[in-house]
Design a protein around this motif. Structure first.
Motif, PDB file in Angstrom:
ATOM      1  N   GLN A  85       0.845  -1.181   0.000  1.00 30.07           N
ATOM      2  CA  GLN A  85       0.000   0.000   0.000  1.00 30.07           C
ATOM      3  C   GLN A  85       0.884   1.236   0.000  1.00 30.07           C
ATOM      4  O   GLN A  85       2.039   1.196   0.404  1.00 30.07           O
ATOM      5  CB  GLN A  85      -0.916   0.014   1.217  1.00 30.07           C
ATOM      6  N   VAL A  89      -2.697   8.158  -4.399  1.00 28.97           N
ATOM      7  CA  VAL A  89      -3.963   7.658  -4.931  1.00 28.97           C
ATOM      8  C   VAL A  89      -3.893   7.654  -6.447  1.00 28.97           C
ATOM      9  O   VAL A  89      -3.486   8.640  -7.069  1.00 28.97           O
ATOM     10  CB  VAL A  89      -5.146   8.527  -4.455  1.00 28.97           C
ATOM     11  N   THR A 145      -5.707   7.879  -9.842  1.00 32.83           N
ATOM     12  CA  THR A 145      -6.979   8.429 -10.310  1.00 32.83           C
ATOM     13  C   THR A 145      -7.367   7.943 -11.700  1.00 32.83           C
ATOM     14  O   THR A 145      -8.500   8.155 -12.118  1.00 32.83           O
ATOM     15  CB  THR A 145      -6.905   9.969 -10.326  1.00 32.83           C
ATOM     16  N   ARG A 172      -9.197  -1.714   1.676  1.00 32.48           N
ATOM     17  CA  ARG A 172      -9.495  -0.319   1.309  1.00 32.48           C
ATOM     18  C   ARG A 172      -8.978   0.003  -0.098  1.00 32.48           C
ATOM     19  O   ARG A 172      -8.436   1.082  -0.352  1.00 32.48           O
ATOM     20  CB  ARG A 172      -8.909   0.651   2.339  1.00 32.48           C
ATOM     21  N   ALA A 231     -10.567   0.717  -2.773  1.00 33.27           N
ATOM     22  CA  ALA A 231     -11.237   1.855  -3.398  1.00 33.27           C
ATOM     23  C   ALA A 231     -10.701   3.190  -2.906  1.00 33.27           C
ATOM     24  O   ALA A 231     -10.911   4.220  -3.564  1.00 33.27           O
ATOM     25  CB  ALA A 231     -12.738   1.770  -3.154  1.00 33.27           C
ATOM     26  N   GLU A 232     -10.031   3.194  -1.758  1.00 34.80           N
ATOM     27  CA  GLU A 232      -9.443   4.436  -1.261  1.00 34.80           C
ATOM     28  C   GLU A 232      -8.127   4.751  -1.962  1.00 34.80           C
ATOM     29  O   GLU A 232      -7.686   5.902  -1.976  1.00 34.80           O
ATOM     30  CB  GLU A 232      -9.211   4.346   0.246  1.00 34.80           C
ATOM     31  N   ARG A 233      -7.476   3.746  -2.521  1.00 34.67           N
ATOM     32  CA  ARG A 233      -6.177   3.939  -3.166  1.00 34.67           C
ATOM     33  C   ARG A 233      -6.273   4.000  -4.681  1.00 34.67           C
ATOM     34  O   ARG A 233      -5.351   4.434  -5.352  1.00 34.67           O
ATOM     35  CB  ARG A 233      -5.220   2.812  -2.745  1.00 34.67           C
ATOM     36  N   ARG A 243      -9.185   5.351  -7.461  1.00 32.13           N
ATOM     37  CA  ARG A 243     -10.483   6.011  -7.608  1.00 32.13           C
ATOM     38  C   ARG A 243     -11.438   5.220  -8.495  1.00 32.13           C
ATOM     39  O   ARG A 243     -12.640   5.193  -8.269  1.00 32.13           O
ATOM     40  CB  ARG A 243     -10.282   7.420  -8.176  1.00 32.13           C
TER      41      ARG A 243
END
Length: 265
Positions: free
Chosen positions: A193, A197, A199, A220, A222-224, A226
């Motif tokens: 991780q 992010v 995008t 998580r 979807a947090e890393r 988009r």
């Protein structure tokens, strides 16, 4: 110091004439293959391979395909004290995209190459139209003991699917083509991780027999990323471009189609 004189001072053979090589970034030139035309795809190999890993993928793509050897691998420059970290590799990839004037590329990567591709997409989204990757590996220290031949043979036989049998000549080629530091790159060098992010639209190919993928990498997600989708690959091990090349071909073509649709809309 020129690259040639640096090779000689380091006790390394001079680069072979006639191959495609990039301008140096951080002291490293990348050897690469280029074929086709149209929108650009760049493919990044893993730490236990080289650009030939992508041979069965590249020939199937309807695109301009650029496939480099990473720093310290294949025919690219090898500096005993140079930076072959993920961030260093990413700098060379961005430099090659700029040098070849590829515009926004679809990036594909597996293994260490997936970590590099993800970092490029996160830090340089203007260079990347889409990302297709496998989860970056976390390599146990015990698997990188012994000679380069031992490491390459053990990794390609134990990390791949049971029915996949590597060619002996290929293993010999790969053992001779690597900076040992790439073979020893650990999970600390390729974190599952990171704070950046991504995008751009991303497809994660999940080889379900790859023993190097930590479950925590999917936490998580979807947090890393988009815009991310995960496609499971049953019966496939770590070396996806070699074991199941059409999985990458299909995902890359889908990314190219999405790029075209966005451009035309």
């Amino acid at each position: 110091m020129t690259t040639l004189s640096g090779h000689l001072l380091a006790g390394l053979p001079p680069p072979e004439p006639g191959r495609r090589v990039s301008r140096p970034v951080g002291g490293f030139r990348l050897a690469y293959d280029r074929s086709g035309d149209g929108p650009a795809v760049m493919l990044l190999h893993g730490g236990h391979g080289d650009r030939t890993d992508w041979a069965d993928v590249a020939v199937q793509l309807d695109a301009t395909v650029v496939v480099p050897d990473l720093r310290g691998a294949g025919e690219s420059d090898r500096w005993p004290h140079g930076d072959i970290s993920v961030s260093g590799q990413a700098a060379s990839v961005v430099g090659l995209i700029d040098e070849l004037r590829l515009g926004r590329v679809v990036l594909g990567g597996y293994g260490v190459g997936a970590a590099v591709a993800r970092l490029v997409a996160a830090r340089h989204p203007r260079h990347v139209a889409g990302l297709v990757m496998t989860p970056p590996p976390r390599v146990p220290a015990r698997t990188v003991a012994g000679t380069a031949h031992d490491i390459v043979r053990r990794s390609w036989t134990s990390w791949s699917a049971p029915r996949f049998v590597p060619d002996r000549a290929r293993l010999e080629h790969l053992a001779l083509q690597h900076d040992r530091r790439l073979l020893e790159m650990s999970g600390d060098a390729v974190p599952p991780q990171g704070p950046e992010v991504v995008t751009v639209p991303t497809t994660v190919l999940w080889p379900q027999l790859d023993p190097l993928i930590p479950d925590a990498w999917f936490d998580r997600l979807a947090e890393r990323f988009r815009r991310v989708r995960v496609r499971g690959l049953p019966g496939v091990g770590h070396f996806v471009p070699v074991e199941a090349p059409m999985a990458f071909v299909d995902a890359l073509h889908a990314a190219l189609s999405e790029r075209k649709d966005r451009h035309e809309s």
